[in-house]
Motif scaffolding. Structure first.
Motif, PDB file in Angstrom:
ATOM      1  N   GLY A 266      22.512 -36.724  13.844  1.00 37.48           N
ATOM      2  CA  GLY A 266      23.141 -38.032  13.936  1.00 37.48           C
ATOM      3  C   GLY A 266      23.712 -38.557  12.642  1.00 37.48           C
ATOM      4  N   PRO A 292      26.916 -41.386  14.232  1.00 37.77           N
ATOM      5  CA  PRO A 292      27.637 -40.174  14.610  1.00 37.77           C
ATOM      6  C   PRO A 292      29.057 -40.493  15.045  1.00 37.77           C
ATOM      7  CG  PRO A 292      26.261 -40.879  16.425  1.00 37.77           C
ATOM      8  CD  PRO A 292      26.008 -41.847  15.303  1.00 37.77           C
ATOM      9  N   VAL A 373      25.345 -36.377  20.227  1.00 33.86           N
ATOM     10  CA  VAL A 373      23.934 -36.759  20.253  1.00 33.86           C
ATOM     11  C   VAL A 373      23.231 -36.076  21.421  1.00 33.86           C
ATOM     12  CG1 VAL A 373      22.331 -38.681  20.550  1.00 33.86           C
ATOM     13  CG2 VAL A 373      24.374 -38.966  19.136  1.00 33.86           C
TER      14      VAL A 373
END
Length: 490
Positions: A266, A292, A373
């Motif tokens: 991230g 991110p 993610v």
């Protein structure tokens, strides 16, 4: 409601007592806060008790709930939200008494007086970039004033008064507000047609950005993102008129470029290098963002470029950018819930994000970030999207649907009408019908309650859920987190 911008806009201290109609919104609450910090007597009204009102009351600003002519009191000036109805009793009272009426843009200009304005413009990314620039300048010791269209996580506020020379402002093109300010330095992130209900044509929309950039002080810097075709064309036009432009980009030629892009757990990291020498040139800085997404790289790069142009230390600017943990409603993590259970899927917690994205390009950017993610834990991406404005959905609804095809499952709510009248022929179905997924992966619902039920039925451990839109869909994310926690038993 449209309130005309007066030919002359006095400084805040010359407005007398100022009353805000719609003080609970992100825009007007920030202006009210700055004015109150300047010592201006401020009051306001709103029909919603938003979190911004609690912060204003801490400054002893009287905030009324509901609209009533009596709330205007002994005000000399009334600042009015664009969302106000034509029959708003407080505006009618101000007109009856001949008080000074200001739109949001003029109110902000009055609050900026005495500082050099750094304006962040563009079709997308304004709020995040304004926030990034603010935290970078704070880290570099500039102590700027600022007004952002969302809550800056680092301070918990959407605006404040600093002691430094600069006022960092999100410059909104939707109603032409960005043409009102006396801008010293500017960022233009991108120029991609939007708000055509106001501007009429793509050409008129692009011309407004030319007018904005031409209005920047001749001694001030203009930073333009050139990975975006509209931004690249603007930069070329500005150079043709003899303006010095600092260009930023990842893909193409630019004054400053982001290279060595990495996303790990991230965290998005990249080096900033001068564009004119690609071989062996030392990086000006290594920036690691706690959010991110490739589109946030461009936002951070633009903020860094403007800070360097203003003479601040590259290392301290990079540290400030690295400390940034987000802005409310911009890929904002609302909760992580483990032990959810459910049929199939991988093990792991469910993560729920909320974002303000409402334009096809913004949807694509946030889905790319959310996918990075979700992919890191082998989970799926579930998206609940609420179209914003009838006019935007009519023009861009099919493109919105196509952008949503990057998800694994999509729930589409009906259109959030906001300042426009409903049109039975323009509903969320325009978007849902254009999503390039199998029929069982796309669901069109009429309200948030139905959306919550669908998401709870579909979500599995390891999934990422993203709620998207500029309307009240934002209330869905915390409801989903609470329901998942109840399912998990705590």
């Amino acid at each position: 409601m449209r309130i005309d911008v007066p030919g002359e806009i006095p400084a805040a201290e010359q407005l007398g007592r100022v009353h805000f109609v719609g003080i609970g919104g992100a825009g007007l609450s920030g202006i009210a806060r700055v004015m109150a910090r300047r010592g201006v007597p401020v009051t306001g009204s709103d029909d919603n008790d938003t979190p911004f009102l609690a912060q204003l009351r801490e400054l002893d600003v009287p905030c009324h709930l509901g609209y009533d002519a009596a709330h205007v009191g002994d005000a000399d000036t009334v600042v009015v939200t664009t969302a106000a109805r034509d029959d708003n009793p407080e505006v009618l009272e101000a007109q009856r008494r001949g008080l000074t009426l200001l739109p949001r843009s003029a109110g902000l200009k009055a609050a900026m007086e005495g500082q050099q304005v750094l304006a962040v413009a563009g079709t997308h990314g304004k709020t995040t970039t304004t926030s990034l620039l603010t935290v970078a300048l704070i880290a570099a010791g500039a102590d700027p004033s600022y007004a952002v269209g969302g809550v800056l996580t680092a301070t918990g506020r959407n605006a404040d008064l600093g002691a430094g020379p600069f006022f960092v402002a999100e410059a909104d093109e939707s109603d032409g507000a960005f043409l009102v300010y006396d801008t010293f330095g500017a960022i233009v992130l991108n120029v991609e047609a939007d708000h055509l209900d106001v501007w009429g044509t793509e050409a008129a929309y692009a011309a407004a950005f030319d007018e904005f950039a031409d209005g920047v002080d001749a001694a001030g810097p203009i930073v333009v993102g050139v990975d975006d075709p509209g931004g690249a064309r603007l930069a070329d036009r500005l150079r043709g008129r003899g303006r010095r432009v600092i260009t930023v980009g990842v893909d193409g030629d630019a004054t400053l470029r982001a290279v060595g892009l990495e996303v790990v757990d991230g965290v998005t990291s990249f080096d900033v290098v001068p564009g004119e020498d690609r071989a062996g040139t030392p990086a000006l800085a290594r920036i690691s963002l706690q959010i991110p997404g490739r589109h946030y790289v461009m936002d951070a790069l633009a903020a860094f470029a403007l800070g360097v142009e203003l003479g601040y230390d590259a290392g301290r600017l990079a540290e400030g950018l690295g400390s940034f943990v987000g802005t409310g409603r911009r890929m904002e993590l609302k909760g992580r819930v483990g032990g959810v259970g459910g049929a199939g899927g991988v093990s792991g917690e469910v993560r729920v994000y909320d974002s303000y994205a409402h334009h096809p390009s913004e949807i694509r950017g946030d889905l790319e970030a959310a996918r990075s993610v979700a992919g890191g834990v082998g989970g799926r991406l579930l998206v609940c999207f609420q179209p914003h404005l009838v006019s935007r959905t009519r023009i861009l609804g099919a493109e919105m649907g196509i952008a949503l095809g990057a998800a694994d499952e999509v729930v589409v709510l009906d259109v959030y009408v906001a300042r426009e009248e409903p049109d039975p022929s323009v509903t969320g179905a325009v978007v849902a019908d254009a999503v390039p997924l199998a029929a069982e992966q796309v669901t069109f619902v009429s309200d948030r309650g139905q959306a919550l039920a669908v998401l709870l039925d579909r979500v599995r451990p390891g999934d990422v859920v993203l709620t998207l839109g500029a309307g009240d869909v934002t209330a869905l994310a915390p409801q989903l987190v609470a329901a998942l926690q109840e399912r998990a038993g705590g």
